[in-house]
Motif scaffolding. Structure first.
Motif, PDB file in Angstrom:
ATOM      1  N   GLN A 124      65.102  69.768  52.644  1.00  0.00           N
ATOM      2  CA  GLN A 124      66.021  69.140  53.587  1.00  0.00           C
ATOM      3  C   GLN A 124      67.478  69.230  53.141  1.00  0.00           C
ATOM      4  N   ASN A 127      69.649  75.062  52.902  1.00  0.00           N
ATOM      5  CA  ASN A 127      69.566  75.596  54.266  1.00  0.00           C
ATOM      6  C   ASN A 127      68.164  76.128  54.561  1.00  0.00           C
ATOM      7  N   MET A 128      67.845  76.180  55.836  1.00  0.00           N
ATOM      8  CA  MET A 128      66.489  76.507  56.268  1.00  0.00           C
ATOM      9  C   MET A 128      66.069  77.906  55.835  1.00  0.00           C
ATOM     10  N   GLU A 167      58.730  68.479  61.624  1.00  0.00           N
ATOM     11  CA  GLU A 167      59.920  69.188  61.151  1.00  0.00           C
ATOM     12  C   GLU A 167      59.852  70.679  61.475  1.00  0.00           C
ATOM     13  N   ASP A 170      60.299  71.197  65.191  1.00  0.00           N
ATOM     14  CA  ASP A 170      61.687  70.945  65.555  1.00  0.00           C
ATOM     15  C   ASP A 170      62.600  72.111  65.156  1.00  0.00           C
ATOM     16  N   LYS A 171      62.333  72.704  63.975  1.00  0.00           N
ATOM     17  CA  LYS A 171      63.226  73.743  63.455  1.00  0.00           C
ATOM     18  C   LYS A 171      62.999  75.112  64.097  1.00  0.00           C
TER      19      LYS A 171
END
Length: 205
Positions: A124, A127-128, A167, A170-171
């Motif tokens: 979290q 970065n993704m 999560e 959502d991402k």
């Protein structure tokens, strides 16, 4: 220097009180009541809000204190540390410790749970793209899955699995989440409901 957050200071020195309330305090993570007095003292520091000393006590106890040390680090970093770089460093240290704990104690549900938590929190704060490149998505899922295999009534494990599914959806969106990771909104809802049913009074679920 970590800042202490006193919310149950009696537990710091009152082992009898800690034992009396243990089941309630650990309804979420199903951590067994320690037989070792030093480990119990360490958890007393944790429940008194002295997370730095609790972490240090856990580290001194090696694998037996890994869950204590990791939980102290994670709670402190997530809720009390304001410096983002320090948060990341703490979760990196927690991941390393948790990985060693799962290797040394492969049948300890909370070792796998804390590995999932430290990886999840770390993800979290970076970065993704970096998180996905490190394969953290599947690793988090696999750690929680192992926790729940070992302890099906682990309320915080179910909450973490719910959060992981939510999560990912959502991402990356529902379709890609399902195809690439096996994550689904319905899974998130199911695990969340199980978490609440298992520990309705716990602040974590």
């Amino acid at each position: 220097k970590w800042t202490a957050f006193p919310y149950g200071d009696a537990y710091r020195s009152d082992a009898a009180a800690l034992k009396k309330h243990w089941a309630r305090l650990h309804a979420g993570d199903a951590e067994p009541l320690p037989k070792d007095a030093k480990l119990l003292d360490g958890w007393g520091l944790f429940h008194a809000g002295d997370f730095q000393k609790a972490c240090e006590a856990g580290v001194k106890l090696g694998d037996a204190g890994a869950a204590l040390a990791n939980k102290a680090q994670s709670i402190y970093a997530n809720y009390l540390e304001s410096d983002e770089d320090k948060k990341v460093a703490i979760f990196e240290a927690a991941m390393e410790m948790a990985e060693k704990a799962t290797e040394a104690c492969p049948d300890n549900a909370n070792a796998h749970y804390m590995l999932a938590v430290s990886r999840g929190r770390y993800s979290q704060f970076i970065n993704m793209i970096e998180a996905l490149s490190k394969g953290l998505g599947p690793k988090i899922r696999d750690s929680v899955t192992r926790c729940l295999e070992l302890q099906p009534d682990h309320a915080e494990g179910h909450a973490t699995m719910a959060g992981w599914n939510a999560e990912i959806v959502d991402k990356v969106g529902g379709m890609l989440a399902g195809l690439s990771f096996g994550a689904k909104k319905s899974n998130a809802e199911e695990h969340y409901e199980q978490s609440v049913a298992l520990a309705p009074a716990s602040p974590v679920p």
